[in-house]
Design a protein around this motif. Structure first.
Motif, mmCIF file in Angstrom:
data_model
loop_
_atom_site.group_PDB
_atom_site.id
_atom_site.type_symbol
_atom_site.label_atom_id
_atom_site.label_comp_id
_atom_site.label_asym_id
_atom_site.label_seq_id
_atom_site.Cartn_x
_atom_site.Cartn_y
_atom_site.Cartn_z
ATOM 1 N N ILE A 54 0.835 -1.204 0.000
ATOM 2 C CA ILE A 54 0.000 0.000 0.000
ATOM 3 C C ILE A 54 0.869 1.252 0.000
ATOM 4 O O ILE A 54 0.581 2.234 -0.717
ATOM 5 C CB ILE A 54 -0.953 -0.027 1.210
ATOM 6 N N ALA A 55 1.953 1.231 0.783
ATOM 7 C CA ALA A 55 2.845 2.394 0.798
ATOM 8 C C ALA A 55 3.474 2.613 -0.575
ATOM 9 O O ALA A 55 3.596 3.769 -1.047
ATOM 10 C CB ALA A 55 3.916 2.199 1.864
ATOM 11 N N ALA A 56 3.875 1.525 -1.224
ATOM 12 C CA ALA A 56 4.473 1.671 -2.559
ATOM 13 C C ALA A 56 3.451 2.158 -3.567
ATOM 14 O O ALA A 56 3.764 3.005 -4.433
ATOM 15 C CB ALA A 56 5.065 0.325 -2.993
ATOM 16 N N TRP A 57 2.234 1.647 -3.511
ATOM 17 C CA TRP A 57 1.191 2.102 -4.438
ATOM 18 C C TRP A 57 0.852 3.568 -4.212
ATOM 19 O O TRP A 57 0.612 4.316 -5.162
ATOM 20 C CB TRP A 57 -0.047 1.235 -4.285
ATOM 21 N N VAL A 58 0.795 3.997 -2.971
ATOM 22 C CA VAL A 58 0.534 5.411 -2.687
ATOM 23 C C VAL A 58 1.667 6.278 -3.227
ATOM 24 O O VAL A 58 1.437 7.357 -3.814
ATOM 25 C CB VAL A 58 0.339 5.622 -1.173
ATOM 26 N N TYR A 59 2.903 5.799 -3.061
ATOM 27 C CA TYR A 59 4.047 6.555 -3.570
ATOM 28 C C TYR A 59 3.980 6.685 -5.088
ATOM 29 O O TYR A 59 4.187 7.779 -5.650
ATOM 30 C CB TYR A 59 5.339 5.860 -3.143
ATOM 31 N N GLY B 201 1.285 6.471 -6.942
ATOM 32 C CA GLY B 201 0.136 7.305 -7.311
ATOM 33 C C GLY B 201 0.404 8.782 -7.131
ATOM 34 O O GLY B 201 0.020 9.609 -7.973
ATOM 35 N N VAL B 202 1.068 9.139 -6.038
ATOM 36 C CA VAL B 202 1.385 10.555 -5.804
ATOM 37 C C VAL B 202 2.399 11.039 -6.835
ATOM 38 O O VAL B 202 2.300 12.172 -7.354
ATOM 39 C CB VAL B 202 1.919 10.736 -4.364
ATOM 40 N N LYS B 203 3.358 10.188 -7.139
ATOM 41 C CA LYS B 203 4.391 10.592 -8.091
ATOM 42 C C LYS B 203 3.807 10.782 -9.484
ATOM 43 O O LYS B 203 4.201 11.726 -10.201
ATOM 44 C CB LYS B 203 5.489 9.533 -8.102
ATOM 45 N N ARG B 204 2.868 9.920 -9.905
ATOM 46 C CA ARG B 204 2.292 10.009 -11.249
ATOM 47 C C ARG B 204 1.029 10.865 -11.293
ATOM 48 O O ARG B 204 0.467 11.064 -12.356
ATOM 49 C CB ARG B 204 1.974 8.604 -11.758
ATOM 50 N N ARG B 205 0.548 11.237 -10.109
ATOM 51 C CA ARG B 205 -0.641 12.087 -9.988
ATOM 52 C C ARG B 205 -1.898 11.410 -10.564
ATOM 53 O O ARG B 205 -2.769 12.065 -11.113
ATOM 54 C CB ARG B 205 -0.420 13.443 -10.676
ATOM 55 N N HIS B 206 -1.982 10.127 -10.449
ATOM 56 C CA HIS B 206 -3.221 9.403 -10.765
ATOM 57 C C HIS B 206 -3.171 8.051 -10.058
ATOM 58 O O HIS B 206 -2.129 7.625 -9.544
ATOM 59 C CB HIS B 206 -3.424 9.237 -12.271
ATOM 60 N N CYS B 207 -4.344 7.386 -10.065
ATOM 61 C CA CYS B 207 -4.496 6.136 -9.305
ATOM 62 C C CYS B 207 -3.509 5.094 -9.814
ATOM 63 O O CYS B 207 -3.194 5.038 -11.012
ATOM 64 C CB CYS B 207 -5.929 5.635 -9.422
ATOM 65 N N TYR B 208 -3.024 4.266 -8.888
ATOM 66 C CA TYR B 208 -2.088 3.204 -9.250
ATOM 67 C C TYR B 208 -2.607 1.863 -8.702
ATOM 68 O O TYR B 208 -2.989 1.783 -7.521
ATOM 69 C CB TYR B 208 -0.704 3.472 -8.667
ATOM 70 N N PRO B 209 -2.692 0.828 -9.490
ATOM 71 C CA PRO B 209 -2.461 0.754 -10.939
ATOM 72 C C PRO B 209 -3.478 1.581 -11.729
ATOM 73 O O PRO B 209 -4.652 1.664 -11.345
ATOM 74 C CB PRO B 209 -2.596 -0.733 -11.254
ATOM 75 N N SER B 210 -3.032 2.144 -12.785
ATOM 76 C CA SER B 210 -3.849 3.124 -13.507
ATOM 77 C C SER B 210 -4.864 2.495 -14.434
ATOM 78 O O SER B 210 -5.902 3.102 -14.734
ATOM 79 C CB SER B 210 -2.930 4.060 -14.301
ATOM 80 N N SER B 211 -4.637 1.286 -14.907
ATOM 81 C CA SER B 211 -5.531 0.657 -15.882
ATOM 82 C C SER B 211 -6.742 0.046 -15.187
ATOM 83 O O SER B 211 -6.608 -0.740 -14.237
ATOM 84 C CB SER B 211 -4.768 -0.414 -16.659
ATOM 85 N N TRP B 212 -7.933 0.413 -15.648
ATOM 86 C CA TRP B 212 -9.140 -0.193 -15.081
ATOM 87 C C TRP B 212 -9.245 -1.674 -15.436
ATOM 88 O O TRP B 212 -9.838 -2.461 -14.704
ATOM 89 C CB TRP B 212 -10.379 0.577 -15.556
ATOM 90 N N LYS B 213 -8.687 -2.047 -16.582
ATOM 91 C CA LYS B 213 -8.693 -3.467 -16.943
ATOM 92 C C LYS B 213 -7.882 -4.293 -15.946
ATOM 93 O O LYS B 213 -8.226 -5.431 -15.643
ATOM 94 C CB LYS B 213 -8.129 -3.646 -18.350
ATOM 95 N N ARG B 214 -6.798 -3.682 -15.471
ATOM 96 C CA ARG B 214 -5.987 -4.386 -14.471
ATOM 97 C C ARG B 214 -6.794 -4.646 -13.209
ATOM 98 O O ARG B 214 -6.712 -5.717 -12.611
ATOM 99 C CB ARG B 214 -4.747 -3.543 -14.159
ATOM 100 N N TRP B 215 -7.604 -3.698 -12.807
ATOM 101 C CA TRP B 215 -8.435 -3.858 -11.614
ATOM 102 C C TRP B 215 -9.560 -4.866 -11.843
ATOM 103 O O TRP B 215 -9.818 -5.725 -10.998
ATOM 104 C CB TRP B 215 -9.019 -2.503 -11.196
ATOM 105 N N VAL B 216 -10.249 -4.728 -12.949
ATOM 106 C CA VAL B 216 -11.457 -5.536 -13.177
ATOM 107 C C VAL B 216 -11.120 -6.983 -13.499
ATOM 108 O O VAL B 216 -11.747 -7.920 -12.982
ATOM 109 C CB VAL B 216 -12.311 -4.902 -14.298
ATOM 110 N N PHE B 217 -10.130 -7.206 -14.329
ATOM 111 C CA PHE B 217 -9.877 -8.561 -14.833
ATOM 112 C C PHE B 217 -8.782 -9.304 -14.062
ATOM 113 O O PHE B 217 -8.610 -10.507 -14.261
ATOM 114 C CB PHE B 217 -9.500 -8.503 -16.315
ATOM 115 N N TYR B 218 -8.040 -8.609 -13.189
ATOM 116 C CA TYR B 218 -6.945 -9.278 -12.500
ATOM 117 C C TYR B 218 -7.000 -9.101 -10.979
ATOM 118 O O TYR B 218 -7.060 -10.072 -10.226
ATOM 119 C CB TYR B 218 -5.598 -8.786 -13.049
#
Length: 735
Positions: free
Chosen positions: A634-639, A641-658
């Motif tokens: 979670i700490a790495a994902w927050v880092y 996301g803040v660095k890229r200024r959008h949700c991480y992982p960014s792909s909705w397909k990654r969330w829905v299908f994996y």
């Protein structure tokens, strides 16, 4: 008389739900001699949490050996002797604590045992740490009241005593000598202080639970009364209690007399015993007289033994006790395994079980009749196994009982030449095996007949080693050792011989195949990891699949078992691989730098190995690494996301299908593992756990790094034939 009270206590024990004898908590006490009153103080308590419900505790009592209990109602092995134990129930309902008293008047001296347990276990497999079971505690304390100087009644000498009041009965004791065939107790005179009709009650013997064989007579008036006992306990003190049945303020004077009938034992001489012992230890010498059997007696002595045989009340056979191991003894007959049995007097074998450590096993006695040795086809060899004293009147009554013990009968004949007896938890004492030849037409028919019976007797921790579907476990309570059988594959009973709920061979094979082949679902996860260049993770999954497969192949009950190495090693490697697989998967999802990831891989694996060595079944050995890895992820994902200024992982397909399918499978797997597994459904619920965990890993592994190209096997392999284009330029000479 001066009474002395004594108090004995043992620490409280936490009770368990009953599934086998090891769940019963045992308490061992020793009652001193001359005890006239025994009082048990039983204290039961429970916790105060919401998980604590009303409960009924069962408490069993027995003198001389641990109680033989059967709370599940299963079958005992064939030829086993079962006498129900004396038990009481203690209810824990609204009260948090329950105190119960149990009084025993004139208890037998020696070992006393108490066993306590909860009702039958539900069979649910609980993960240590997920739930807190309610503690049910039980403690047993013992109070005794004994006489410091109990009057001794000498054999053949009348003794006068006075009973002060009905509230204070008279206690005396008499010593029973060895080879006492019978005892006669007489109350010659009975006089009251008020010159009224005398009424007293005489109780001979002590109380022995679960069965008590006290002999009671009531004497009224001035007429003398008597009681005859056959086969009283040898070399023991026999308590006699006389209590007045008259008015409370009247004293009673009585005169008592005890006499014994002696039994003249016969048998081989001491010289022959020594010679047989020396021969059995060193072996017969070739060409010597002992090579063909026992050395013959002189002719005069042999004829004298035959003529005096009728004057003997029994024929002793020398027996040597050979200690093999803990609760393991073999009895060896010096004159060979076959003993002669006649009709004139019984043949007697002494089986010593009086060390105090022999009552925790099973006494097995087997008889085999040599059919060619019996000249009468309708003759029967009757045997009786008894404790404390032998049965000496088999030819007259064929009743297998002594003065204070109900023996165990056996019989062999030409039509049924084998017999076996199994005494579960034999009480601490000298045991006797009496054998005698019986003819249906009367003893005159077989006076000259003789039968040869082969006797095998031994003490074993568990009969038949609990069979193929059980495990014999040696249990301990302080310094006392006893054994019990833990059954598997649905088998039950004292020696795992009850097949009422047993699994068939097909079900056992199915369980083994499900629990082992379900680990092959790690192959897709391994393939995905290799395809995405996660070679370390793929190696961990391969390790887990291998050891989980062979651990469950070795862990199975029954016949479908295969162990490639030690069971404990397989179990440790399986647990280690499972936890490390979860650890590396979550760290791989965090997408931290490689050097940091591999450091965490190694450091986490070492810490997990240490914690599993401390307690491999603790829930925090799995939950701790998982939670710590989740915090890192979670700490790495927050880092990111803040660095890229959008949700991480960014792909909705990654969330829905994996991610969402993988997380869902993981939560279902944890629910099945923690809350649904029982002893009966373990083989398919745990197989579902294998499948769900392996599938969730395949979904949760992140995609490969963008700078890495997929595996291109044609470009990676360099050892091959190549068709090369000749690009050499022609050089022309300019002239």
């Amino acid at each position: 008389s001066l009474y002395v009270s004594e108090y004995f206590s043992q620490s409280a024990q936490k009770l368990s739900f009953y599934s086998w004898y090891g769940n019963a908590k045992l308490f061992h006490f020793r009652v001193p001699e001359d005890t006239v009153l025994l009082r048990w103080l039983l204290q039961a308590s429970r916790g105060k949490g919401p998980q604590c419900t009303d409960m009924e505790i069962t408490v069993h009592f027995r003198n001389g050996a641990p109680p033989v209990i059967n709370p599940l109602g299963t079958r005992f092995p064939a030829n086993a002797t079962v006498r129900p134990s004396y038990n009481i129930s203690i209810a824990l309902s609204s009260a948090v604590q329950n105190t119960t008293f149990v009084n025993v008047t004139s208890p037998a001296a020696g070992d006393w045992f108490i066993a306590a347990h909860l009702p039958e276990a539900a069979g649910r497999i609980e993960v240590k740490g997920f739930s807190t079971p309610c503690p049910y505690m039980f403690q047993a304390d013992m109070f005794v009241l004994r006489l410091t100087e109990m009057p001794v009644l000498e054999p053949g000498v009348a003794m006068s005593q006075t009973i002060v009041s009905p509230a204070k009965p008279l206690h005396v004791k008499v010593f029973v000598p060895k080879h006492a065939a019978g005892m006669r107790f007489e109350l010659r005179s009975c006089v009251t202080s008020q010159q009224k009709a005398c009424a007293v009650r005489v109780v001979l013997g002590s109380i022995t639970l679960p069965q008590s064989f006290q002999r009671i007579i009531t004497c009224t008036g001035n007429v003398s009364c008597s009681l005859a006992l056959a086969s009283p306990p040898w070399e023991k003190w026999l308590q006699i209690m006389v209590e007045s049945l008259g008015p409370a303020n009247a004293s009673v004077s009585v005169e008592m007399l005890a006499s014994f009938t002696a039994c003249r034992p016969g048998g081989t001489s001491s010289v022959l015993n020594f010679s047989s012992l020396n021969q059995s230890l060193t072996g017969p010498r070739p060409g010597s007289a002992g090579a063909a059997g026992s050395p013959p007696l002189p002719t005069g002595e042999a004829s004298r033994n035959v003529s005096d045989q009728r004057s003997f009340c029994l024929q002793n056979q020398p027996v040597v006790r050979e200690d093999l191991d803990v609760v393991s003894v073999r009895y060896r007959l010096l004159n060979g395994p076959s003993v002669p049995v006649r009709s004139i007097s019984p043949t007697l074998l002494l089986l010593s079980l009086n060390t105090g450590m022999d009552s925790g096993g099973s006494l097995v006695i087997s008889l085999l009749l040599n059919k060619t040795s019996v000249s009468l086809a309708n003759a029967t060899v009757v045997a009786c196994v008894s404790a404390a004293s032998p049965v000496l009147s088999l030819n007259a009554t064929q009743n297998c009982s002594t003065a204070f013990f109900q023996g165990y009968p056996l019989s062999v004949r030409t039509s049924s030449a084998e017999a076996m007896l199994i005494v579960l938890y034999p009480q601490t004492d000298n045991w006797f095996l009496s054998l005698q030849l019986i003819c249906p037409q009367g003893q005159g028919e077989c006076n000259a007949a003789e039968a040869k019976v082969t006797v095998y007797a031994y003490l074993t921790p568990c009969f038949n080693d609990c069979g193929p579907y059980g495990q014999c476990s040696l249990l301990r309570r302080h310094g006392y050792l006893y054994a019990g059988c833990s059954c598997k594959a649905g088998w039950g009973g004292w020696s795992c011989t009850d097949d009422t709920k047993a699994q068939s061979i097909g079900v056992q094979n199915l369980a083994t195949l499900l629990l082992t082949l379900s680990n092959l679902m790690f192959l897709p996860a391994i393939a995905v990891a290799v395809y995405r260049y996660y070679l370390v993770e793929a190696s961990v999954y391969t390790y887990t699949m291998f050891f989980s497969t062979f651990y469950h192949a070795c862990d199975q009950p029954g016949v479908a078992v295969m162990c490639i190495m030690d069971y404990d090693t397989l179990q440790y490697c399986d647990f280690l691989g499972s936890v490390v697989s979860i650890w590396v998967t979550i760290l791989c999802m965090s997408r931290v730098k490689k050097i940091l990831k591999y450091v965490l891989f190694v450091l986490g694996t070492l810490l997990i190995a240490m914690s599993l060595q401390l307690d491999r079944r603790g829930v925090w050995n799995m939950m701790g690494p998982c939670l710590f890895a989740l915090v890192i992820m979670i700490a790495a994902w927050v880092y990111h996301g803040v660095k890229r200024r959008h949700c991480y992982p960014s792909s909705w397909k990654r969330w829905v299908f994996y991610l969402l399918p993988g997380i869902t499978l993981a939560f279902i797997a944890i629910s099945v593992y923690a809350f649904m597994e029982t002893n009966e459904n373990y083989y398919y619920t745990h197989s579902i756990w294998h499948v769900l965990v392996a599938c969730s890993v395949a979904f949760l592994l992140p995609p490969r790094d963008k700078h890495k190209k997929p595996w291109a096997w044609s470009k990676k392999l360099t050892c091959r034939y190549q068709i090369c284009q000749n690009d050499r330029e022609e050089l022309y000479a300019v002239t």
